[in-house]
Write an enzyme that holds these catalytic residues in place. Structure first.
Site, PDB file in Angstrom:
ATOM      1  N   LYS A   1      -1.930  -6.559  -3.770  1.00 40.17           N
ATOM      2  CA  LYS A   1      -0.478  -6.585  -3.991  1.00 40.17           C
ATOM      3  C   LYS A   1       0.189  -7.651  -3.136  1.00 40.17           C
ATOM      4  CE  LYS A   1      -0.242  -1.659  -5.185  1.00 40.17           C
ATOM      5  NZ  LYS A   1       0.229  -0.329  -4.765  1.00 40.17           N
TER       6      LYS A   1
ATOM      7  N   SER B   1       2.739   4.180  -6.978  1.00 42.78           N
ATOM      8  CA  SER B   1       3.107   3.114  -6.044  1.00 42.78           C
ATOM      9  C   SER B   1       4.516   2.575  -6.239  1.00 42.78           C
ATOM     10  CB  SER B   1       2.104   1.958  -6.165  1.00 42.78           C
ATOM     11  OG  SER B   1       0.796   2.412  -5.885  1.00 42.78           O
TER      12      SER B   1
END
Length: 803
Positions: free
Chosen positions: A752, A709
């Site tokens: 997130k 990521s």
């Protein structure tokens, strides 16, 4: 057939009774009524009784109007009309309550007993149909149309007559203690009409069926109706006799066993044996009968009970068999919770017990709705996956409360023995059933809500793999015959509502994961934590610390301070602990008598809890080249991640630090290759790559980090380091990159983004292919941030680099 043959069927009625009415009327002066017309009859309603022509019937007269009507008919030596009511009511019958077809009758005997009750014996004469009721009488009087029975001779009638006699004799043969006179009467009757009425009166059980026969004037239709009812009666009698024979056979076998057992007890008593445990054996036998076990299980229990009877109670095996029988008798084989699922109530319970989690609640309500509409169906097995402290276990309790069922929980954390699930075999000393059977016994019903907690913490050892044992438990196609090693017999688990919980889905074996429907519970936002604290945690901790709301209060600003500065988690466990710490300090001050009441505000929190445990990520963001803010997912929720890159003199070597995993290292290498390949387009001098070593570091080096990521953030940090341009401090990004410069989707978008909002980020750069996850982000967070969707990595530089 002579009428005296039928009279013999009446108990207490002599065959030589005359047709002259015998009356015992107490009134000296009879009342005067208008003269009845020739086609009129005095009508007496009957409750649940039908009289047929030529049939003699004793009756008890209860209602005043009926007594008056019968007495008037006796005085005037007139016939009466007997008609059955449509409804069996005690009040006076109205004309609308009567059927339209009845039977005129002669009163053979009328008697008033000393207790004041009225009795009569009457004989049916002929059918009639009501035309109209006549006014002016204190009882029912109606004009009627009589039906004269005509003898019809035809082959169809004769065939039905023969068949009807055969069926009637068959019914009498199947009936116990059938009167001999009735058999003789059926055999001797030659008239089809009279035979149909005779059978309808004595062999048809229901009054409504008798009324239908009486109302049929056509003789062929009447015979067909009686034949239909007799055929049904024959089938019922055959089945009843078969059941009686089976019952008698069973009772005979049980009586034989009882006699043998009594004889055995007598022998044992003479020998001085078995006196102490005979009562115990009887108690166990009664418990086996009361447990409503399946046939196979009861057979096994009786077999073990027989073994126990012949054992000495001093034998080591005696206690083992006794313990086994106790488990069999105490399991809820046929006992189920009778809770009715109310979807509206379930919604209120979920909202009462939990704040937020709207999608989770919606799925649970759908789950309960399917259970309500199809209780016997195979509904999916739910598995709640999420960080610690987000309410997975309490959701299970709420489901149980909403469904009206018992709740049991089995913790699978650290279980590494297959016998913990399936149980141990009885041959081992100290053997017990597995956690599944033990929990069901504890619940006391065979359909509880069963929570399998911490499924991702299952282990495996040389004793076997418990996750494999769970495959049968959680498979609706198999768990209806779950066989515990200790019990050795099948137990039906298909009625149980299984719910699993886990923190990380990856640790659950794929076959086991495939049997469950996964529902992910993500972390809470700051606002949600504040609401949860205010609604649930504060009151709970006040009670736990012996305080009342009048003695202690805490402001919303103090709660916000605890959330932001002293806890950093997806759930609320640490938040509750810190609130408890604050209240304990207040409880001590009140107990010492220093204060009577105290209100905690934000300024008092550092004094009680000490310095802040967590610094704001905003303070860590600096306006220096080579630093980019990424977004990371952790088992306890989302977090922001700082990617630092710098160049030092060297020969182009890439140095990676910060406990990076293999995938994250490969992302850094891919990002560097991408920067090199686009150096000209990015305006970078290619010589700088050959003369510099590149050092990429991710702070919090003691914490392992992995995953693709951070690819976009690494690319941005490298470009910033080489170009000397600064990355905007209020921009965070996530996404995997390819060597072609594409931004690929990643997971954990909701967590997130929540972490970005918590850290004060203003703009979030996300992969365009993650648009599908946008709706999962809480609305309050969506309104707080600006979202940019990336197709290619070049777009990052236009948005993230300060111009």
């Amino acid at each position: 057939m002579h009428i005296n043959d039928i009279k013999k069927l009446l108990p207490g009625f002599s065959a030589d009774a005359t047709a002259e009415p015998i009356s015992e009327i107490t009134q000296d002066t009879p009342p005067s009524f208008p003269q009845l017309p020739d086609d009129a009859l005095i009508i007496v309603p009957m409750r649940g009784i039908v009289l047929f022509p030529q049939i003699v019937l004793p009756l008890v007269i209860g209602r005043n109007s009926s007594v008056m009507a019968v007495q008037q008919a006796v005085r005037s030596e007139q016939q009466i009309g007997l008609i059955m009511q449509r409804h069996d009511r005690d009040k006076e019958a109205e004309p609308d309550d009567l059927h339209t077809v009845g039977t005129s009758a002669d009163i053979l005997r009328y008697i008033t007993t000393p207790d004041g009750s009225h009795h009569m014996v009457c004989q049916g004469v002929r059918r009639f149909r009501l035309k109209a009721f006549l006014p002016g009488y204190p009882f029912l009087v109606a004009s009627v149309e009589y039906y004269e029975e005509a003898e019809v001779v035809s082959r169809d009638i004769d065939a039905r007559l023969i068949t009807l006699k055969q069926k009637a004799l068959e019914v009498l043969g199947l009936t116990r203690q059938a009167p001999v006179e009735l058999v003789a009467a059926v055999q001797s009757v030659a008239s089809p009409a009279m035979l149909a009425d005779l059978i309808g009166s004595y062999l048809v059980a229901k009054a409504d069926d008798k009324q239908q026969i009486l109302a049929l004037f056509d003789i062929q239709q009447r015979l067909d109706k009686v034949l239909e009812l007799l055929n049904y009666r024959i089938e019922v009698l055959k089945l009843s006799n078969q059941i009686n024979e089976q019952t008698q056979e069973t009772m005979g076998q049980r009586q034989r066993e009882f006699v043998l057992r009594e004889q055995m007890k007598a022998i044992q008593k003479e020998l001085g044996e078995g006196e102490e445990n005979s009562a115990e054996i009887d108690d166990i036998s009664k418990a086996i009968s009361a447990a409503n076990m399946p046939e196979e299980v009861e057979k096994q229990a009786r077999k073990e009970l027989g073994r126990l009877q012949h054992m000495s109670d001093a034998s080591g095996e005696y206690s083992m068999v006794r313990s086994y029988l106790d488990w069999l008798t105490e399991l809820p084989w046929a006992k189920a919770s009778a809770g009715v699922i109310d979807i509206a109530k379930a919604r209120d319970i979920l909202n009462e017990d939990h704040y937020g989690l709207d999608k989770i609640k919606q799925r649970i309500l759908e789950f309960l709705a399917v259970r309500k509409l199809n209780p016997n169906g195979k509904s999916p097995i739910l598995c709640f996956v999420g960080p610690p402290g987000v309410g997975k276990t309490s959701l299970g309790r709420s489901i149980a409360r909403a469904a009206g069922r018992e709740f049991v929980r089995a913790s699978l954390g650290g279980v590494h023995d297959e016998a913990e699930i399936r149980g141990h075999r009885r041959t081992y000393i100290g053997a017990l059933p597995g956690n599944i059977i033990q929990s069901i016994r504890k619940a006391g019903t065979n359909n509880p809500v069963f929570m399998l907690d911490e499924m991702d913490k299952l282990g495996a050892g040389f004793q076997g793999d418990p996750s494999s044992a769970l495959l049968e438990v959680l498979d609706p196609e198999q768990n209806f015959s779950f066989r515990d090693n200790y019990l050795g017999v099948a137990f039906d688990l298909s009625h149980i509502m299984f719910i699993g919980t886990a923190n990380v889905l990856d640790n659950i074996p794929i076959p086991l994961r495939d049997r469950m429907e996964v529902i992910e519970l993500t972390g809470y936002t700051l606002d949600e934590k504040a609401q949860i604290a205010r609604r649930y945690l504060v009151g709970r901790q006040l009670e736990a610390n012996g305080l009342t709301p009048e003695q202690c209060a805490i402001t919303d600003q103090a709660i916000q301070s605890i959330i932001q500065d002293y806890t950093r988690e997806a759930g609320c466990r640490n938040l509750e602990r810190e609130i408890g710490s604050v209240f304990r300090r207040v409880a001590m001050r009140i107990a010492e008598g220093q204060v009577a009441r105290e209100e905690i505000d934000a300024d008092a929190i550092p004094t009680i809890l000490g310095p802040k445990k967590f610094d704001s990520e905003v303070a860590m963001r600096t306006s220096e080249p080579g630093v980019a803010t990424g977004l990371a997912w952790t088992p306890v929720g989302g977090d922001i991640l700082f990617i630092e890159a710098t160049k030092v003199p060297g020969n182009g070597k890439l140095i990676l630090t910060g406990q990076l995993g293999d995938v994250m290292k490969e992302s850094a290498q891919a990002a560097l290759s991408l920067v090199k390949s686009h150096a000209v387009a990015l305006g970078l001098n290619q010589d700088i790559f050959e003369k510099s070593d590149i050092h990429v570091h991710v702070p919090a080096g003691a914490i392992p980090k992995d995953g693709p990521s951070a690819g976009v953030a690494m690319f941005t940090a490298l470009y910033s380091a080489f170009s000397g341009r600064v990355v905007q401090s209020d921009v965070a990004m996530t996404g995997e990159i390819s060597l072609r410069g594409l931004v690929l989707p990643v997971g954990g978008i909701k967590e997130k983004v929540i972490a970005a909002a918590r850290a004060g980020i203003k703009t979030v750069l996300l992969p365009a292919r993650n648009r599908r996850d946008f709706e999962e982000i809480p609305e309050a967070v969506r309104n707080q941030l600006t979202f940019v969707w990336l197709e290619k990595v070049d777009e990052v530089l236009k948005l993230a680099i300060e111009q």
